[in-house]
Design a protein around this motif. Structure first.
Motif, PDB file in Angstrom:
ATOM      1  N   GLY A 160       0.825  -1.210   0.000  1.00 46.81           N
ATOM      2  CA  GLY A 160       0.000   0.000   0.000  1.00 46.81           C
ATOM      3  C   GLY A 160       0.856   1.256   0.000  1.00 46.81           C
ATOM      4  O   GLY A 160       0.601   2.204  -0.754  1.00 46.81           O
ATOM      5  N   ALA A 161       1.891   1.271   0.831  1.00 47.71           N
ATOM      6  CA  ALA A 161       2.795   2.423   0.873  1.00 47.71           C
ATOM      7  C   ALA A 161       3.544   2.574  -0.443  1.00 47.71           C
ATOM      8  O   ALA A 161       3.771   3.695  -0.922  1.00 47.71           O
ATOM      9  CB  ALA A 161       3.773   2.277   2.037  1.00 47.71           C
ATOM     10  N   ALA A 196       3.613   5.803  -2.913  1.00 45.12           N
ATOM     11  CA  ALA A 196       4.863   6.402  -3.384  1.00 45.12           C
ATOM     12  C   ALA A 196       4.930   6.402  -4.911  1.00 45.12           C
ATOM     13  O   ALA A 196       5.375   7.395  -5.516  1.00 45.12           O
ATOM     14  CB  ALA A 196       6.062   5.648  -2.803  1.00 45.12           C
ATOM     15  N   LEU A 197       4.467   5.335  -5.538  1.00 49.03           N
ATOM     16  CA  LEU A 197       4.464   5.266  -6.996  1.00 49.03           C
ATOM     17  C   LEU A 197       3.516   6.310  -7.593  1.00 49.03           C
ATOM     18  O   LEU A 197       3.852   6.967  -8.579  1.00 49.03           O
ATOM     19  CB  LEU A 197       4.080   3.863  -7.457  1.00 49.03           C
ATOM     20  CG  LEU A 197       4.072   3.623  -8.958  1.00 49.03           C
ATOM     21  CD1 LEU A 197       5.468   3.812  -9.539  1.00 49.03           C
ATOM     22  CD2 LEU A 197       3.555   2.228  -9.266  1.00 49.03           C
ATOM     23  N   THR A 198       2.359   6.476  -6.984  1.00 49.38           N
ATOM     24  CA  THR A 198       1.426   7.518  -7.426  1.00 49.38           C
ATOM     25  C   THR A 198       2.075   8.892  -7.306  1.00 49.38           C
ATOM     26  O   THR A 198       1.972   9.724  -8.210  1.00 49.38           O
ATOM     27  CB  THR A 198       0.135   7.468  -6.589  1.00 49.38           C
ATOM     28  OG1 THR A 198      -0.457   6.186  -6.739  1.00 49.38           O
ATOM     29  CG2 THR A 198      -0.835   8.553  -7.008  1.00 49.38           C
ATOM     30  N   GLY A 207       4.788   8.023   1.280  1.00 49.86           N
ATOM     31  CA  GLY A 207       4.939   6.605   0.947  1.00 49.86           C
ATOM     32  C   GLY A 207       6.380   6.139   1.066  1.00 49.86           C
ATOM     33  O   GLY A 207       6.656   5.048   1.560  1.00 49.86           O
ATOM     34  N   GLY A 208       7.314   6.978   0.617  1.00 50.84           N
ATOM     35  CA  GLY A 208       8.729   6.622   0.704  1.00 50.84           C
ATOM     36  C   GLY A 208       9.212   6.497   2.138  1.00 50.84           C
ATOM     37  O   GLY A 208      10.004   5.605   2.462  1.00 50.84           O
ATOM     38  N   TRP A 224       3.136   3.467  12.998  1.00 50.20           N
ATOM     39  CA  TRP A 224       2.519   4.792  13.011  1.00 50.20           C
ATOM     40  C   TRP A 224       2.674   5.505  11.668  1.00 50.20           C
ATOM     41  O   TRP A 224       1.847   6.325  11.303  1.00 50.20           O
ATOM     42  CB  TRP A 224       3.059   5.643  14.160  1.00 50.20           C
ATOM     43  CG  TRP A 224       4.555   5.747  14.212  1.00 50.20           C
ATOM     44  CD1 TRP A 224       5.427   4.857  14.763  1.00 50.20           C
ATOM     45  CD2 TRP A 224       5.352   6.805  13.674  1.00 50.20           C
ATOM     46  NE1 TRP A 224       6.714   5.291  14.592  1.00 50.20           N
ATOM     47  CE2 TRP A 224       6.702   6.492  13.936  1.00 50.20           C
ATOM     48  CE3 TRP A 224       5.053   7.983  13.005  1.00 50.20           C
ATOM     49  CZ2 TRP A 224       7.739   7.310  13.542  1.00 50.20           C
ATOM     50  CZ3 TRP A 224       6.099   8.799  12.625  1.00 50.20           C
ATOM     51  CH2 TRP A 224       7.423   8.458  12.896  1.00 50.20           C
ATOM     52  N   ILE A 225       3.692   5.158  10.895  1.00 50.40           N
ATOM     53  CA  ILE A 225       3.825   5.748   9.562  1.00 50.40           C
ATOM     54  C   ILE A 225       2.858   5.059   8.601  1.00 50.40           C
ATOM     55  O   ILE A 225       2.249   5.715   7.756  1.00 50.40           O
ATOM     56  CB  ILE A 225       5.278   5.666   9.057  1.00 50.40           C
ATOM     57  CG1 ILE A 225       6.187   6.449  10.000  1.00 50.40           C
ATOM     58  CG2 ILE A 225       5.384   6.225   7.646  1.00 50.40           C
ATOM     59  CD1 ILE A 225       7.644   6.381   9.660  1.00 50.40           C
TER      60      ILE A 225
END
Length: 127
Positions: free
Chosen positions: A17-18, A22-24, A65-66, A75-76
């Motif tokens: 998901g992250a 990040a890709l988006t 995302g990164g 938490w991130i």
């Protein structure tokens, strides 16, 4: 610092998901014109400020995302899931308030719901 890939499936889903967030962000950051076209904007009338705003939004998605990919902390992941879920809520409000019940808008909203559920499901123990 090395890139950590989780060994357990629930955390792998949060990681994916992250990575999608990040890709988006990377696509928005590097190709704002193509991203705006995909979102349904008429690119011919976009000003330089509009491209700047699109790249800035991409930078925020890429950074969030990164960070989740590099640090792999609950938490991130929670922050990533909450940010994408609030984006989906904004699309849902748009469906009713702006007469935005278009296939593209509903499709992006459903995609955001799925992407937000990946890290949120991990953090809250549903996976």
């Amino acid at each position: 610092m090395e890139l950590y890939f989780p060994s357990e499936l629930p955390e792998q889903l949060a990681f994916i998901g992250a990575a999608l967030v990040a890709l988006t962000g990377l696509v928005l950051f590097l190709m704002p014109s193509a991203a705006l076209k995909a979102a349904g904007f008429s690119v011919g009338v976009v000003t330089p400020e509009g491209y700047g705003a699109t790249r800035a939004t991409g930078g925020m998605y890429l950074g969030l995302g990164g960070t989740a990919l590099l640090l792999a902390q609950d938490w991130i992941y929670l922050a990533v899931g909450a940010a994408v879920a609030l984006g989906a809520l904004g699309r849902l409000i748009s469906v009713f308030a702006d007469r935005g019940a278009t296939p593209r808008n509903i499709g992006f909203m459903l995609l955001q719901v799925v992407v937000s559920c990946l890290p949120l499901g991990y953090v809250f123990g549903y996976f």
